[in-house]
Every structure is written in structure tokens, then in C-alpha cells.
Design an enzyme around this catalytic site. Structure first.
Site, PDB file in Angstrom:
ATOM      1  N   GLY A  16       0.820  -1.200   0.000  1.00 24.77           N
ATOM      2  CA  GLY A  16       0.000   0.000   0.000  1.00 24.77           C
ATOM      3  C   GLY A  16       0.851   1.246   0.000  1.00 24.77           C
ATOM      4  CG  ASP A  66      -4.805  -7.684  -6.115  1.00 27.30           C
ATOM      5  OD1 ASP A  66      -5.007  -7.422  -4.908  1.00 27.30           O
ATOM      6  OD2 ASP A  66      -5.702  -8.089  -6.877  1.00 27.30           O
ATOM      7  CB  VAL A  67      -1.963  -7.322  -0.783  1.00 27.36           C
ATOM      8  CG1 VAL A  67      -0.788  -6.375  -0.902  1.00 27.36           C
ATOM      9  CG2 VAL A  67      -3.262  -6.572  -0.484  1.00 27.36           C
ATOM     10  CG  ASN A  93       0.049   1.088   4.980  1.00 25.84           C
ATOM     11  OD1 ASN A  93      -0.389   1.580   6.013  1.00 25.84           O
ATOM     12  ND2 ASN A  93      -0.120   1.655   3.786  1.00 25.84           N
ATOM     13  CE1 TYR A 162      -9.982   0.537   7.434  1.00 29.35           C
ATOM     14  CE2 TYR A 162     -10.773   1.570   9.450  1.00 29.35           C
ATOM     15  CZ  TYR A 162      -9.767   1.364   8.520  1.00 29.35           C
ATOM     16  OH  TYR A 162      -8.545   1.980   8.678  1.00 29.35           O
ATOM     17  CB  ALA A 164     -15.352  -7.182  10.701  1.00 31.09           C
TER      18      ALA A 164
END
Length: 258
Positions: A16, A66-67, A93, A162, A164
Site C-alpha cells: 500500500g 495486488d495483495v 499497510n 472495516y 471487522a
């Protein structure tokens, strides 16, 4: 005075890294002497940051990744190892903040939030940790959030996936810390409060009413300033935190204590 956060000779991977908190952290790593691998989907923005870091005398590598996609992650980490030969530090991140409550979100939005924020950490760590085990050294820092322990009452700011996903990051951090400490790897997390970033610039920071209310609640009476997360990240990424693992440090102006 001794620099306890000296990172000379270290290689840091930042996911990120194309903007916001990730780009700020990458610059901070380089300033402390680390070489940096920059991972994100937007390659052109990574290249610009890599050039900026190289101009300071540090090595930098921009890698499109793309993680949430294992094939993409595996290729990216192979490229980093091929270029630098090792990975000492991993800052997980990459993240997304999707607005909406459980009654509003579609399954695709829920899956996207969990895939990027949680699965992304799992995948990148999965392919980095074996290299750290081989070297018997590693510093992993995961980005959680104050929203892992606090929700929002205002419908405008509700982000249940977000909440969760960032709570899951804290749990994953503890589990990883327990499993990999014996290999000389520490795993910790930072929990940012309200920072201006691409996630918040067009929403939270455009609401004067919200900012005033937030500032009244927070003991330091203001949102965070640019760069104020870097100290905690550098601390957890350096040998200054050699006996700390499994922890989440909230960098939130005191929001979590009120």
C-alpha cells in the site's frame, strides 16, 4: 546520541505504498537508512516515489502487486528477493475502507474489505516469513486501526467491514507473534486514529462538524498530523523494540482511553 531506530543495512517491504500512510512510512524507512521495496497496484505512482527515495541515496524498487491475489504476491516477493537478496522488515499497510453497515453492504463489498485488509496480510506474510526464518530475523508491522476497538454512531461514517477486518488484524498479529518469535521474528501492529489520507480526505476531513466533534473527544484535541504515525512504525521496525511482540500500539491522540 545513539539512534535507536537506525535501519542502515536493512531492507523494508511496504505494501500500500502508492500514497498516504504507506508512502510516508517508506520515506521514513529510507531516512533511517533502509532500502525499500514499494508494493501496490498503481505502478506509476510507485515509480515516482522510488525515484524520490533513490535521490536520497537509498535503493528503492517499485513492484506492482495486488495483495489479495496470491500469484501476484508470490511474484512480487520473488522480485524483491531477487533484487535485494533479503527482507528484514515488512509493513503490511495495504487497506481499504468501505462505507456501510451489515444491512447495506453487498457480499462483494464485504469480501473486498476482508480480502485486502486481512487476506492481504496473510498472503504477503506467508511469502515473506520463510525468508525471515532463514535469516533468523524479521520485524513485521501490521496496520490495524482505532476502528478495531471503536465503532461510529453516525450513519455517514459506519464501516462495519472495516471494523471487522481491522479487529482481525489485531488477532492475526497476536497469533503470528506467538508462532514466529522462536525464529527471531517480532510481529506487532499500529492502530492509527484519524489521519488524513486517501481513505479519509474526501469523507471525514470534509466534514467540519465531524472534525470538531472528534477534536472534542480526543485528549490531544485534534486529528493526527502528517507523519505522526512514523515514529511508532520505526520503533516497531527497529531493534529498539527487540523485546516487544504481539502488541498493538494505538497512535490516536488518546482516543482509545476515553
Amino acid at each position: 546520541m545513539e539512534n535507536y531506530c537506525d535501519l542502515k543495512g536493512k531492507v523494508a517491504v511496504v505494501t500500500g505504498a502508492s500514497g498516504g500512510l504507506g508512502a510516508d512510512a517508506a520515506r521514513a524507512y529510507a531516512k533511517q537508512g533502509a532500502d525499500v521495496a514499494l508494493l501496490a497496484r498503481r505502478k506509476e505512482r510507485l515509480e515516482a516515489l522510488a525515484e524520490e527515495i533513490r535521490s536520497t541515496g537509498r535503493r528503492a524498487l517499485a513492484v506492482q502487486c495486488d495483495v489479495a491475489n496470491e500469484e501476484s504476491v508470490e511474484k512480487a516477493i520473488e522480485e524483491v528477493i531477487g533484487y535485494f537478496g533479503k527482507i528484514d522488515i515488512l509493513l503490511n499497510n495495504a487497506g481499504v475502507a468501505i462505507r456501510g453497515g451489515v444491512c447495506d453492504l453487498c457480499v462483494e463489498e464485504w469480501d473486498m474489505g476482508m480480502d485486502v485488509n486481512v487476506k492481504g496480510i496473510f498472503l504477503v506474510s506467508k511469502h515473506v516469513i520463510p525468508h525471515m526464518i532463514e535469516n533468523k530475523y524479521g520485524k513485521i508491522v501490521n496496520t490495524s486501526s482505532i476502528n478495531s476497538i471503536a465503532g461510529d454512531k453516525d450513519d455517514m461514517f459506519i464501516r462495519h467491514v472495516y471494523n471487522a477486518s481491522k479487529a482481525a488484524v489485531r488477532g492475526l498479529t497476536m497469533g503470528m507473534a506467538c508462532s514466529y518469535g522462536k525464529y527471531g521474528i517480532t510481529v506487532n501492529a499500529v492502530g492509527p486514529g484519524l489521519f488524513e489520507s486517501e481513505m479519509t480526505a474526501d469523507t471525514l476531513f470534509k466534514s467540519d462538524e465531524f472534525l470538531k466533534a472528534y477534536s472534542r473527544i480526543v485528549p490531544l484535541n485534534r486529528p493526527a498530523r502528517k507523519g505522526e504515525l512514523n515514529g511508532a512504525i520505526l520503533f516497531l521496525s527497529s531493534d529498539a523494540s527487540s523485546y516487544i511482540t504481539g502488541q498493538t500500539i494505538f497512535v490516536d491522540g488518546g482516543f482509545s482511553i476515553v
